[in-house]
Motif scaffolding. Structure first.
Motif, PDB file in Angstrom:
ATOM      1  N   UNK A  53       0.830  -1.202   0.000  1.00 45.44           N
ATOM      2  CA  UNK A  53       0.000   0.000   0.000  1.00 45.44           C
ATOM      3  C   UNK A  53       0.869   1.259   0.000  1.00 45.44           C
ATOM      4  N   UNK A  54       1.917   1.266   0.805  1.00 42.59           N
ATOM      5  CA  UNK A  54       2.824   2.414   0.842  1.00 42.59           C
ATOM      6  C   UNK A  54       3.388   2.683  -0.549  1.00 42.59           C
ATOM      7  N   UNK A  55       3.808   1.617  -1.218  1.00 41.64           N
ATOM      8  CA  UNK A  55       4.370   1.770  -2.554  1.00 41.64           C
ATOM      9  C   UNK A  55       3.333   2.253  -3.559  1.00 41.64           C
ATOM     10  N   UNK A  56       2.099   1.767  -3.446  1.00 44.22           N
ATOM     11  CA  UNK A  56       1.067   2.162  -4.410  1.00 44.22           C
ATOM     12  C   UNK A  56       0.692   3.638  -4.265  1.00 44.22           C
ATOM     13  N   UNK A  57       0.595   4.121  -3.030  1.00 41.51           N
ATOM     14  CA  UNK A  57       0.336   5.547  -2.829  1.00 41.51           C
ATOM     15  C   UNK A  57       1.476   6.353  -3.441  1.00 41.51           C
ATOM     16  N   UNK A  58       2.693   5.895  -3.234  1.00 37.81           N
ATOM     17  CA  UNK A  58       3.836   6.547  -3.870  1.00 37.81           C
ATOM     18  C   UNK A  58       3.765   6.484  -5.382  1.00 37.81           C
ATOM     19  N   UNK A  59       3.268   5.366  -5.914  1.00 40.34           N
ATOM     20  CA  UNK A  59       3.134   5.225  -7.363  1.00 40.34           C
ATOM     21  C   UNK A  59       2.138   6.201  -7.957  1.00 40.34           C
ATOM     22  N   UNK A  60       1.006   6.386  -7.266  1.00 47.94           N
ATOM     23  CA  UNK A  60       0.023   7.375  -7.725  1.00 47.94           C
ATOM     24  C   UNK A  60       0.652   8.761  -7.735  1.00 47.94           C
ATOM     25  N   UNK A  61       1.397   9.081  -6.672  1.00 51.80           N
ATOM     26  CA  UNK A  61       2.057  10.388  -6.586  1.00 51.80           C
ATOM     27  C   UNK A  61       3.100  10.555  -7.689  1.00 51.80           C
ATOM     28  N   UNK A  62       3.841   9.498  -8.003  1.00 50.49           N
ATOM     29  CA  UNK A  62       4.837   9.570  -9.078  1.00 50.49           C
ATOM     30  C   UNK A  62       4.184   9.788 -10.442  1.00 50.49           C
ATOM     31  N   UNK A  63       3.016   9.171 -10.649  1.00 52.13           N
ATOM     32  CA  UNK A  63       2.299   9.378 -11.908  1.00 52.13           C
ATOM     33  C   UNK A  63       1.891  10.840 -12.062  1.00 52.13           C
ATOM     34  N   UNK A  78      -2.664   6.573   6.748  1.00 48.80           N
ATOM     35  CA  UNK A  78      -1.838   7.532   7.482  1.00 48.80           C
ATOM     36  C   UNK A  78      -0.399   7.026   7.620  1.00 48.80           C
ATOM     37  N   UNK A  79      -0.244   5.728   7.882  1.00 49.66           N
ATOM     38  CA  UNK A  79       1.098   5.139   7.952  1.00 49.66           C
ATOM     39  C   UNK A  79       1.813   5.248   6.607  1.00 49.66           C
ATOM     40  N   UNK A  80       1.059   5.076   5.520  1.00 49.93           N
ATOM     41  CA  UNK A  80       1.645   5.215   4.187  1.00 49.93           C
ATOM     42  C   UNK A  80       2.146   6.636   3.962  1.00 49.93           C
ATOM     43  N   UNK A  81       1.343   7.633   4.354  1.00 50.69           N
ATOM     44  CA  UNK A  81       1.751   9.034   4.201  1.00 50.69           C
ATOM     45  C   UNK A  81       3.013   9.315   5.012  1.00 50.69           C
ATOM     46  N   UNK A  82       3.014   8.912   6.274  1.00 51.88           N
ATOM     47  CA  UNK A  82       4.156   9.182   7.145  1.00 51.88           C
ATOM     48  C   UNK A  82       5.423   8.521   6.628  1.00 51.88           C
ATOM     49  N   UNK A  89       1.546  13.049  -2.328  1.00 48.33           N
ATOM     50  CA  UNK A  89       1.314  11.884  -1.468  1.00 48.33           C
ATOM     51  C   UNK A  89       0.070  12.039  -0.589  1.00 48.33           C
ATOM     52  N   UNK A  90      -0.062  13.136   0.187  1.00 47.07           N
ATOM     53  CA  UNK A  90      -1.271  13.256   1.022  1.00 47.07           C
ATOM     54  C   UNK A  90      -2.555  13.309   0.198  1.00 47.07           C
ATOM     55  N   UNK A  91      -2.510  13.972  -0.957  1.00 47.50           N
ATOM     56  CA  UNK A  91      -3.694  14.063  -1.810  1.00 47.50           C
ATOM     57  C   UNK A  91      -4.066  12.698  -2.382  1.00 47.50           C
ATOM     58  N   UNK A  92      -3.051  11.910  -2.745  1.00 44.52           N
ATOM     59  CA  UNK A  92      -3.313  10.570  -3.272  1.00 44.52           C
ATOM     60  C   UNK A  92      -3.977   9.693  -2.215  1.00 44.52           C
ATOM     61  N   UNK A  93      -3.456   9.747  -0.987  1.00 43.39           N
ATOM     62  CA  UNK A  93      -4.047   8.954   0.097  1.00 43.39           C
ATOM     63  C   UNK A  93      -5.468   9.417   0.405  1.00 43.39           C
TER      64      UNK A  93
END
Length: 409
Positions: free
Chosen positions: A95-105, A327-331, A118-122
Motif C-alpha cells: 500500500x505504501x508503494x502504491x500511494x507513492x506510485x500514484x504520486x509519481x504518476x 496515514x502510515x503510508x503518508x508518514x 502523497x497526502x492528496x493521493x491517500x
C-alpha cells in the motif's frame, strides 16, 4: 453487457496485482537487464494465481464467506494469526508503494514533486473507498487500467526482432555480467509479485461484496481466467518494450519515467498521455485493493463487521483500520523513501509470506464441510502441491539472495 461488467472484478484484481508500481518498474528493469529471459516466471506466476484465486472464488461462491474468515475458523486463531501478521505486513508495505506510485504518476504529468501529491493521493483513495460503490470502483478503475495495453501496441510499433525475443524467452539464463544469483533473485521477485497475498484476499472478499452464489461460479471462473492472464500479458509487454529499447545499449531502468519512455518513443505525446492515465489507474486501483485488503483481513480475523455492502457506521472498525494504514503510508513516504524501492522489497517479502497464505486456502478448498461437491479434484490438488513446493523454495531463498545480490544491484 452485464456479463462483460461481471468480469471487471478479475480485471481490477489482475491490473492491480500484476501491473502496480513495483511490477511496472520491475518488469521493465528485468527486460532491460535480461531481455525476455525471465518471461517464464510470469507464465508460472499467472498459472499459480489462477489456480489459487479459483479456489478462493469457489470457496466464496459455495460457502458465502471470505477465505480469511474460514482460515481462522478452520485452522484456529493461533494459525490464523500467523497468516494475518504475514499477509497484513506485506499488504501494508505494498500500500505504501502504491500511494507513492500514484504520486509519481502525477509528478510525471505535472512536474510537481511527488511528495506534494502523497497526502492528496491517500485522501483520494479514502474518499473513493468511502463514497464510491464497490461495483463502480471495480468497473471504472479496472477498465481504465486496460489503457496499459498501449505497451503491447508500442512493442509492435517499435519493430523488434521477434525472433530474438523468442530466442531470449526460450533460453532462460543470465548473460553478460549478470550472475545466476541476480537472475534467481529477480525470478523470486517476479514470482512474488505475481502471487502477492492481498490478491486472493481481495478477490474472495470482493466476491462477498458482489454476493456471489453457486450461480456465479461461471462469473468467478471468467474473472480468474480472463483477468489474471491479461495482467500477465501486460507484464510481458512491459518487459518486451524495455528489452527492445534499453537492453542493446545497456541502460538500467530505475524510474517510472524510464518505464513510460518506450511508449513515448513509439507514439509521442499522445502515447505518453495514454500510458500516464493507465499507470494512474493501475496504481490507484492497486492502492484501493491493498487498502481494502488491509481492512478485510483484520476485520475478518477478529470477527468485526466489514465491507462496502454495509454502512460505514456499522463497520466503523473496518474503516478505521484502512484510515490508519493510509496515514502510515503518508508518514512513511514523507521520509523521502523511494516508493519504487519499497515495492521491490515488498514483492520479495511477499515471497516469504506466500506459503502461509496459500496452504490454508488449499486446506479449505478440500474441506467438504465448506465446499460440499465443489472440493478440489486430483488435478487441482496435484498442481496446488507443486506450487506450494515452489512457494516454499522461494520463501526460503528470498532473504539469502537479497543479501548476496544486495537486492539485485
Amino acid at each position: 453487457m452485464k456479463k462483460i461488467l461481471a468480469v471487471s472484478l478479475g480485471i481490477l484484481t489482475a491490473i492491480g496485482g500484476f501491473v502496480d508500481i513495483g511490477d511496472l518498474v520491475t518488469n521493465a528493469l528485468v527486460g532491460a537487464r535480461f531481455g525476455m529471459r525471465l518471461s517464464w516466471v510470469v507464465v508460472v506466476g499467472v498459472i499459480g494465481i489462477c489456480l489459487y484465486a479459483d479456489m478462493s472464488g469457489r470457496v466464496v461462491a459455495v460457502s458465502g464467506r471470505p477465505v480469511f474468515d474460514l482460515i481462522r475458523e478452520r485452522l484456529g486463531r493461533r494459525t490464523g494469526l500467523f497468516t494475518l501478521i504475514a499477509s497484513f505486513l506485506v499488504t501494508l508495505l505494498t500500500l505504501i508503494a502504491e500511494i507513492g506510485g500514484v504520486a509519481l504518476a502525477f509528478e510525471l504529468a505535472t512536474g510537481v514533486n511527488y511528495l506534494l501529491w502523497v497526502p492528496l493521493a491517500a485522501l483520494a483513495v479514502w474518499l473513493v473507498i468511502w463514497r464510491v460503490r464497490f461495483s463502480k470502483l471495480e468497473t471504472v478503475f479496472g477498465l481504465m487500467g486496460l489503457l496499459l495495453i498501449i505497451f503491447a501496441v508500442a512493442l509492435w510499433k517499435l519493430g523488434p526482432d521477434w525472433g530474438q525475443l523468442v530466442h531470449q524467452a526460450t533460453n532462460p539464463h543470465p548473460t553478460g555480467h549478470e550472475t545466476w544469483a541476480t537472475y534467481a533473485y529477480y525470478a523470486i521477485a517476479l514470482f512474488g509479485a505475481a502471487m502477492t497475498p492481498y490478491e486472493v484476499f481481495f478477490f474472495s472478499s470482493g466476491g462477498v461484496e458482489e454476493k456471489w452464489t453457486r450461480r456465479d461460479l461461471s462469473t468467478e471462473r471468467s474473472n480468474v481466467f480472463i483477468g489474471f492472464p491479461l495482467g500477465g500479458l501486460l507484464s510481458l509487454a512491459i518487459a518486451g518494450c524495455a528489452a527492445v529499447l534499453y537492453l542493446p545499449v545497456g541502460i538500467k531502468v530505475e524510474t517510472l519515467g524510464q518505464v513510460a519512455l518506450p511508449v513515448a518513443v513509439a507514439f509521442g505525446k499522445l502515447g505518453l498521455a495514454i500510458v500516464l492515465i493507465g499507470v494512474f489507474a493501475a496504481t490507484f486501483g492497486a492502492a484501493l485493493e491493498t487498502s481494502l485488503s488491509s481492512g478485510y483481513t483484520i476485520a475478518q480475523y477478529f470477527g468485526w463487521q466489514w465491507g462496502k455492502f454495509v454502512r460505514p457506521r456499522q463497520a466503523s472498525r473496518f474503516h478505521v483500520v484502512m484510515i490508519v494504514c493510509l496515514l502510515l503510508a503518508i508518514l512513511t513516504l514523507m521520509t523521502m523513501v523511494d516508493p519504487v524501492l519499497v515495492t521491490e522489497y515488498s514483492v520479495v517479502f511477499a515471497a516469504m509470506a506466500l506459503p502461509l497464505t496459500y496452504l490454508p486456502i488449499l486446506i479449505i478448498a478440500n474441506d467438504p464441510d465448506y465446499m460440499r461437491d465443489q472440493v478440489n479434484g486430483k488435478v487441482r490438488n496435484f498442481l496446488g502441491l507443486i506450487y506450494l513446493a515452489l512457494l516454499l523454495v522461494a520463501s526460503i531463498a528470498a532473504i539469502p539472495l537479497m543479501i548476496i545480490t544486495k537486492a539485485g544491484r
